[in-house]
Scaffold this active site. Structure first.
Site, PDB file in Angstrom:
ATOM      1  N   GLY A  10       0.830  -1.210   0.000  1.00  0.00           N
ATOM      2  CA  GLY A  10       0.000   0.000   0.000  1.00  0.00           C
ATOM      3  C   GLY A  10       0.861   1.255   0.000  1.00  0.00           C
TER       4      GLY A  10
ATOM      5  N   ALA B 168      15.699  10.759  -0.440  1.00  0.00           N
ATOM      6  CA  ALA B 168      16.868  10.603   0.434  1.00  0.00           C
ATOM      7  C   ALA B 168      17.748   9.442  -0.022  1.00  0.00           C
ATOM      8  CB  ALA B 168      16.404  10.387   1.877  1.00  0.00           C
TER       9      ALA B 168
ATOM     10  N   ARG C 284      19.672  10.592  -3.294  1.00  0.00           N
ATOM     11  CA  ARG C 284      20.715  11.613  -3.114  1.00  0.00           C
ATOM     12  C   ARG C 284      21.835  11.122  -2.193  1.00  0.00           C
ATOM     13  NH1 ARG C 284      17.257  17.273  -3.653  1.00  0.00           N
ATOM     14  NH2 ARG C 284      16.821  16.924  -5.866  1.00  0.00           N
TER      15      ARG C 284
ATOM     16  N   ARG D 150       0.773  -4.789  -5.919  1.00  0.00           N
ATOM     17  CA  ARG D 150       0.815  -6.076  -5.216  1.00  0.00           C
ATOM     18  C   ARG D 150       1.125  -7.097  -6.310  1.00  0.00           C
ATOM     19  NH1 ARG D 150      -0.889  -4.494   0.016  1.00  0.00           N
ATOM     20  NH2 ARG D 150      -2.387  -2.808  -0.096  1.00  0.00           N
TER      21      ARG D 150
ATOM     22  N   ASP E 267       4.766  -5.336   5.993  1.00  0.00           N
ATOM     23  CA  ASP E 267       5.267  -6.669   6.359  1.00  0.00           C
ATOM     24  C   ASP E 267       5.287  -7.641   5.178  1.00  0.00           C
ATOM     25  OD1 ASP E 267       2.529  -6.759   6.354  1.00  0.00           O
ATOM     26  OD2 ASP E 267       2.337  -7.955   8.175  1.00  0.00           O
TER      27      ASP E 267
ATOM     28  N   THR F 293       4.093   2.097   5.771  1.00  0.00           N
ATOM     29  CA  THR F 293       2.691   1.666   5.789  1.00  0.00           C
ATOM     30  C   THR F 293       1.925   2.578   6.740  1.00  0.00           C
ATOM     31  OG1 THR F 293       1.177  -0.069   6.563  1.00  0.00           O
ATOM     32  CG2 THR F 293       3.381  -0.137   7.459  1.00  0.00           C
TER      33      THR F 293
ATOM     34  N   ASP G  43      -0.414   1.852   8.523  1.00  0.00           N
ATOM     35  CA  ASP G  43      -0.983   1.099   9.659  1.00  0.00           C
ATOM     36  C   ASP G  43      -0.143   1.135  10.932  1.00  0.00           C
ATOM     37  OD1 ASP G  43      -3.111   0.403   8.136  1.00  0.00           O
ATOM     38  OD2 ASP G  43      -2.331  -1.558   7.565  1.00  0.00           O
TER      39      ASP G  43
ATOM     40  N   ASP H  90       2.182  -0.800  12.055  1.00  0.00           N
ATOM     41  CA  ASP H  90       2.084  -2.100  12.712  1.00  0.00           C
ATOM     42  C   ASP H  90       3.334  -2.961  12.533  1.00  0.00           C
ATOM     43  OD1 ASP H  90       1.812  -2.513  10.036  1.00  0.00           O
ATOM     44  OD2 ASP H  90       0.028  -3.767  10.153  1.00  0.00           O
TER      45      ASP H  90
ATOM     46  N   MET I 252      -9.173   3.313   8.423  1.00  0.00           N
ATOM     47  CA  MET I 252      -8.360   2.178   7.962  1.00  0.00           C
ATOM     48  C   MET I 252      -7.643   1.491   9.116  1.00  0.00           C
ATOM     49  SD  MET I 252      -6.802   3.154   4.259  1.00  0.00           S
ATOM     50  CE  MET I 252      -7.857   2.965   2.806  1.00  0.00           C
ATOM     51  N   GLY I 253      -7.312   0.240   8.924  1.00  0.00           N
ATOM     52  CA  GLY I 253      -6.594  -0.545   9.924  1.00  0.00           C
ATOM     53  C   GLY I 253      -7.231  -1.918  10.083  1.00  0.00           C
ATOM     54  N   ARG I 254      -6.944  -2.797   9.119  1.00  0.00           N
ATOM     55  CA  ARG I 254      -7.535  -4.151   9.170  1.00  0.00           C
ATOM     56  C   ARG I 254      -7.037  -4.921  10.375  1.00  0.00           C
ATOM     57  NH1 ARG I 254      -7.496  -4.175   3.750  1.00  0.00           N
ATOM     58  NH2 ARG I 254      -5.330  -4.841   3.683  1.00  0.00           N
TER      59      ARG I 254
ATOM     60  N   GLN J 137      -7.794   8.552   3.164  1.00  0.00           N
ATOM     61  CA  GLN J 137      -6.818   8.456   4.256  1.00  0.00           C
ATOM     62  C   GLN J 137      -5.393   8.193   3.765  1.00  0.00           C
ATOM     63  OE1 GLN J 137      -8.681   5.960   7.690  1.00  0.00           O
ATOM     64  NE2 GLN J 137      -9.952   5.625   5.889  1.00  0.00           N
TER      65      GLN J 137
HETATM   66  P1  ATP Z   1       0.704  -2.807   3.515  1.00  0.00           P
HETATM   67  O1  ATP Z   1       1.048  -2.972   4.973  1.00  0.00           O
HETATM   68  O2  ATP Z   1       0.496  -1.402   3.141  1.00  0.00           O
HETATM   69  O3  ATP Z   1      -0.381  -3.735   3.046  1.00  0.00           O
HETATM   70  P2  ATP Z   1       2.603  -4.697   2.515  1.00  0.00           P
HETATM   71  O4  ATP Z   1       4.028  -4.583   2.118  1.00  0.00           O
HETATM   72  O5  ATP Z   1       2.312  -5.557   3.712  1.00  0.00           O
HETATM   73  O6  ATP Z   1       2.030  -3.238   2.693  1.00  0.00           O
HETATM   74  P3  ATP Z   1       1.498  -6.709   0.735  1.00  0.00           P
HETATM   75  O7  ATP Z   1       0.556  -6.583  -0.410  1.00  0.00           O
HETATM   76  O8  ATP Z   1       1.152  -7.646   1.827  1.00  0.00           O
HETATM   77  O9  ATP Z   1       1.745  -5.223   1.268  1.00  0.00           O
HETATM   78  O10 ATP Z   1       2.928  -7.165   0.166  1.00  0.00           O
HETATM   79  C1  ATP Z   1       3.549  -6.445  -0.905  1.00  0.00           C
HETATM   80  C2  ATP Z   1       4.152  -7.400  -1.879  1.00  0.00           C
HETATM   81  O11 ATP Z   1       5.194  -8.149  -1.238  1.00  0.00           O
HETATM   82  C3  ATP Z   1       3.219  -8.453  -2.441  1.00  0.00           C
HETATM   83  O12 ATP Z   1       2.423  -7.966  -3.485  1.00  0.00           O
HETATM   84  C4  ATP Z   1       4.208  -9.495  -2.951  1.00  0.00           C
HETATM   85  O13 ATP Z   1       4.750  -9.129  -4.197  1.00  0.00           O
HETATM   86  C5  ATP Z   1       5.310  -9.427  -1.880  1.00  0.00           C
HETATM   87  N1  ATP Z   1       5.126 -10.513  -0.917  1.00  0.00           N
HETATM   88  C6  ATP Z   1       4.259 -10.581   0.110  1.00  0.00           C
HETATM   89  N2  ATP Z   1       4.361 -11.772   0.762  1.00  0.00           N
HETATM   90  C7  ATP Z   1       5.302 -12.486   0.091  1.00  0.00           C
HETATM   91  C8  ATP Z   1       5.866 -13.778   0.240  1.00  0.00           C
HETATM   92  N3  ATP Z   1       5.473 -14.631   1.205  1.00  0.00           N
HETATM   93  N4  ATP Z   1       6.834 -14.164  -0.623  1.00  0.00           N
HETATM   94  C9  ATP Z   1       7.247 -13.327  -1.604  1.00  0.00           C
HETATM   95  N5  ATP Z   1       6.746 -12.101  -1.808  1.00  0.00           N
HETATM   96  C10 ATP Z   1       5.810 -11.667  -0.979  1.00  0.00           C
END
Ligand code: ATP
Length: 328
Positions: free
Chosen positions: A14, A25, A28, A75, A106, A130, A132, A134, A174-176, A259
Site C-alpha cells: 500500500g 533521500a 541523493r 501487489r 510486512d 505503511t 498502519d 504495525d 483504515m486498519g484491518r 486516508q
Molecule cells: P501494507 O502494509 O500497506 O499492506 P505490505 O508490504 O504488507 O504493505 P502486501 O501486499 O502484503 O503489502 O505485500 C507487498 C508485496 O510483497 C506483495 O504484493 C508481494 O509481491 C510481496 N510478498 C508478500 N508476501 C510475500 C511472500 N510470502 N513471498 C514473496 N513475496 C511476498
C-alpha cells in the site's frame, strides 16, 4: 565485505505519504557516496518485468510534498513464486545491481527476506512504509502521521454537523489488523468510543456508554471503528446500536481511500528522509536482511527475521486507558 556500486529502490504494497521523501533521500545519499541508483517501477512487479530506470539528483526534485509514490507501487503475486524471484534476480544481475532498498509493509519485508536468503549476493535493507503503524522495529512507520492527521481533519468536520443535529456518527477508519490510526484519531477528536481490532468490544457496553453520554448532556457522539473490528462492518455495528438508542439520529461514514492521500506531514518528511539516508548508509556498511527504524528518536537496525516474527508490537497502554476516561 563486498563493496556495493549500484543500488535499486522500490516501493511496494500500500502507498503511504512519506515514501517520496524517502526515495529522494535514498537517491541523493547514494549519489553523494558515488553509487549509481536505479528506480524500480511498481515494486516487485518492476523487478520481474525489468521496468527500471537510471535516477539522478534531478529525478527526485520537487517530490518532498507529494503523497503517493513517484515509483508507483503494486501487489505482485508472481514474486511469491520461485520462478518470479529467479527472473527478478536475473534482471538485477544483468543491470549490475548489487543492493536493494525496499519501502513497504510486512508483506514487502516477507518477500525481501525470502529473496535475500535465496540470493544473498544482493544486499537488502527495508524501510517501514505503511499507514498502519504495525511493524515491530520502528515506533513509527512512514505515512502513519499524515494519515492520522487526515482522519482527524475529517472527523473534526463531522463533529460540527453531528453537534448541530444531535447525531451519533459511526466513522470507519483504515486498519484491518491495527487500531493505531483509530486510537490516536479517537483521542485527538474526543471520540466517545473507539472500536479496535486488538480489543473485543462488548456491544452492550458500547450502548450503555452512549446512553450515559446522552444523560450527561452530550449533544453528539462519535464512535470510531477500525475496519478490522471483529463485529463485522461499521454498518452492522450501527444497526445493532440503532435498535437500542433512540435519542440520536444515527449516521455512518466510511473515510476510505482519502486516508492514504495528501501531502506528507512534517513528521513523515523528516522520517522518510532519515530512514532513506540510514538505509543507504547501512548498505554501504555491509548490512543486509535488516530494516531501518526509529526508536526513542534514534535510528536502529532490526533484522527482518525479528521484525517479522516478533509479536511484541502493541498499542500503548496509557492511550488505551485514557481513551475512555477522557471522553466521559
Ligand atoms: P501494507 O502494509 O500497506 O499492506 P505490505 O508490504 O504488507 O504493505 P502486501 O501486499 O502484503 O503489502 O505485500 C507487498 C508485496 O510483497 C506483495 O504484493 C508481494 O509481491 C510481496 N510478498 C508478500 N508476501 C510475500 C511472500 N510470502 N513471498 C514473496 N513475496 C511476498
Amino acid at each position: 565485505m563486498q563493496k556495493i556500486s549500484k543500488l535499486a529502490v522500490l516501493t511496494s504494497g500500500g502507498d503511504a505519504p512519506g515514501m517520496n521523501p524517502c526515495i529522494r533521500a535514498v537517491v541523493r545519499t547514494a549519489i553523494y557516496n558515488g553509487l549509481n541508483v536505479v528506480g524500480v517501477k511498481q515494486g516487485y512487479k518492476g523487478l520481474i518485468e525489468n521496468d527500471m530506470y537510471d535516477m539522478n539528483k534531478r529525478s527526485v526534485s520537487n517530490i518532498l510534498n507529494l503523497g503517493g509514490t513517484i515509483l508507483k507501487t503494486a501487489r505482485c503475486l508472481e514474486f511469491r513464486t520461485d520462478e518470479g524471484m529467479e527472473t527478478a534476480y536475473q534482471n538485477l544481475k544483468a543491470q549490475g545491481i548489487d543492493a536493494l532498498v525496499v519501502i513497504g509493509g510486512d508483506g514487502t519485508f516477507t518477500g525481501a527476506l525470502r529473496f535475500s536468503k535465496k540470493y544473498p549476493d544482493i544486499q537488502i535493507i527495508g524501510v517501514p512504509g505503511t499507514i498502519d503503524n504495525d511493524l515491530y522495529g520502528s515506533t513509527y512507520t512512514l505515512g502513519f502521521d499524515t494519515a492520522t492527521n487526515t482522519v482527524i481533519e475529517a472527523i473534526d468536520k463531522i463533529r460540527d454537523t453531528a453537534d448541530a443535529h444531535d447525531r451519533l456518527f459511526f466513522i470507519e477508519v483504515m486498519g484491518r489488523d491495527s487500531g493505531a490510526i483509530a486510537l490516536r484519531a479517537g483521542i485527538s477528536c474526543g471520540a466517545e468510543a473507539i472500536l479496535l481490532p486488538e480489543v473485543e468490544t462488548a456491544i452492550a457496553d458500547l450502548i450503555a456508554s452512549i446512553k450515559t453520554g446522552h444523560l450527561n448532556k452530550k449533544s453528539s457522539s462519535i464512535v470510531i471503528v477500525a475496519e478490522g473490528d471483529k463485529h463485522g462492518g461499521v454498518y452492522d455495528i450501527a444497526k445493532m446500536v440503532e435498535k437500542e438508542v433512540e435519542h440520536y439520529d444515527i449516521k455512518v461514514t466510511i473515510l476510505g481511500h482519502l486516508q492514504r492521500g495528501g501531502s506528507p506531514s512534517s513528521f513523515d518528511r523528516i522520517l522518510g528522509s532519515r530512514l532513506g539516508f540510514a538505509a543507504v548508509n547501512a548498505l554501504i556498511a555491509g548490512e543486509t536482511q535488516h530494516m531501518v527504524g526509529l526508536r526513542a528518536n534514534e535510528i536502529v537496525l532490526t533484522s527482518l527475521e525479528e521484525a517479522l516474527t516478533s509479536h511484541e508490537f502493541k498499542l500503548e497502554d496509557d492511550l488505551m486507558q485514557m481513551a475512555h476516561i477522557l471522553s466521559i
